[in-house]
Structure formats: structure tokens, C-alpha cells
Design a protein around this motif. Sequence first.
Motif, mmCIF file in Angstrom:
data_model
loop_
_atom_site.group_PDB
_atom_site.id
_atom_site.type_symbol
_atom_site.label_atom_id
_atom_site.label_comp_id
_atom_site.label_asym_id
_atom_site.label_seq_id
_atom_site.Cartn_x
_atom_site.Cartn_y
_atom_site.Cartn_z
ATOM 1 N N ALA A 112 -28.429 -27.593 29.402
ATOM 2 C CA ALA A 112 -28.558 -29.016 29.075
ATOM 3 C C ALA A 112 -29.962 -29.337 28.578
ATOM 4 O O ALA A 112 -30.140 -30.019 27.558
ATOM 5 C CB ALA A 112 -28.211 -29.863 30.290
ATOM 6 N N LEU A 113 -30.970 -28.836 29.272
ATOM 7 C CA LEU A 113 -32.343 -29.138 28.868
ATOM 8 C C LEU A 113 -32.706 -28.475 27.548
ATOM 9 O O LEU A 113 -33.409 -29.068 26.725
ATOM 10 C CB LEU A 113 -33.317 -28.725 29.976
ATOM 11 N N ASN A 114 -32.226 -27.272 27.302
ATOM 12 C CA ASN A 114 -32.487 -26.624 26.016
ATOM 13 C C ASN A 114 -31.853 -27.401 24.867
ATOM 14 O O ASN A 114 -32.419 -27.463 23.774
ATOM 15 C CB ASN A 114 -32.005 -25.180 26.031
ATOM 16 N N THR A 115 -30.692 -27.997 25.112
ATOM 17 C CA THR A 115 -30.066 -28.852 24.088
ATOM 18 C C THR A 115 -30.964 -30.031 23.769
ATOM 19 O O THR A 115 -31.169 -30.381 22.605
ATOM 20 C CB THR A 115 -28.678 -29.326 24.561
ATOM 21 N N ALA A 116 -31.518 -30.653 24.800
ATOM 22 C CA ALA A 116 -32.429 -31.782 24.586
ATOM 23 C C ALA A 116 -33.701 -31.341 23.871
ATOM 24 O O ALA A 116 -34.161 -32.014 22.942
ATOM 25 C CB ALA A 116 -32.774 -32.436 25.916
ATOM 26 N N LEU A 117 -34.258 -30.212 24.280
ATOM 27 C CA LEU A 117 -35.509 -29.750 23.694
ATOM 28 C C LEU A 117 -35.376 -29.447 22.212
ATOM 29 O O LEU A 117 -36.337 -29.599 21.457
ATOM 30 C CB LEU A 117 -36.004 -28.513 24.444
#
Length: 196
Positions: free
Chosen positions: A75-80
Motif C-alpha cells: 500500500a505504501l509503495n503504491t502511494a510513494l
Amino acid sequence: SAQPMVSVVISIYNYARFLPSCNDAVQAQTYRNIEIIVVDNGSTDETRPVVTAHSTGFPVPLRYFIEPRAGKSHALNTALASAKGEVLAFTDDDVNVAASWLAEIRRVMSDPDVGLTGGPVLPRWEQPPPRWLTFDQAAHRPAEASFGRLGAPLALLSYGPEASVLGPRTLLGANMATRREVLDRLGSLPSHLGKK
């Protein structure tokens, strides 16, 4: 000097019932040069319509992504991948950040030697917690001052009311901020770590 842009990243998963209070807490921030990125990590409840309904009330644009691969790192890699901020501030759907949350992140990050910062993650109990979790028997006091090792599996954290150097201690993604350049140097978050 101009304040750096902050990307507020909210990771969500099947907590539609908490989203209105999370939304209210995020909207209470002082907004200057920020963006909001919400990543839905494959929710199966009413998360999407709740986010859509609340996005119209945000004082800044809110971008919504769906990451179907389970795990907070995904999820965080998608945001980044789409975040534009020089500072990345992380929280979760079941967290109510303090009204001064972004102001404190900006204040701490005004020191160029600070690459990572975070704060307490305190409980929002739905039922009375067990005494063994909320009372430190050895110190004969409520345990919320530190939570100790028992708080970690529940994602609870507090190192006390005073600012201190992190050292070997850890932070939680529910209340953490870092400079983008730090993550760029480290690469993406490892997907084999974190909760699923």
C-alpha cells in the motif's frame, strides 16, 4: 523560506466505520502545500463509498488508489509511486491524528538533520482493555506511558511526552514522517515485511 510539500499518506483496510473520525482529524490540520493520498489495501467493506463521500469535503485534493496486494508495504509503495511531497507523513484509517499533527511534523522537519520522526500511537478502545495491558505491575502505574513490548502487536506506542532521539527504538507507520530523499536512497519498502 517556503515550507516543503508534505504528502499525507493514509493506508486503509476494512475500517469504513472509523473513516469519518479519521477524516475529521485530518481535515482539522493547518493546510499549506500538502496533498492527501489514500491507498485502499483491498477493502471489502464500505470503504470506497465512504472515502468518495468524504473526499468532497477536504480542503485540498484527495487522491484515492486501490492496491489489491495485501500488506502495508504494498500500500505504501503504491502511494510513494505518485507522491509529490518532499516530506511523507504516514497514518492509518483507524487513527485520529492530533490537530497539531502536521504543524509538529513541519516544525521537526525544519531541522535539516532530521530524516525521520514519529509520535505516540494511543489506543481507541472499543471495549475495556485487559488490566495486564493497561497497568504496569512492576512500576505500579498505568502502562500507557510506554506500553512496553505488549503494545507492539497491537500497534500501540508511546515513548513519553518529551521529544527524544529515537536511537535503536522503532516507530509505527500510523504516526510517522520521513523525508522523501531518505526513502529514495533506501528504495521501495520491502514487501515481505509488515502486517498482512
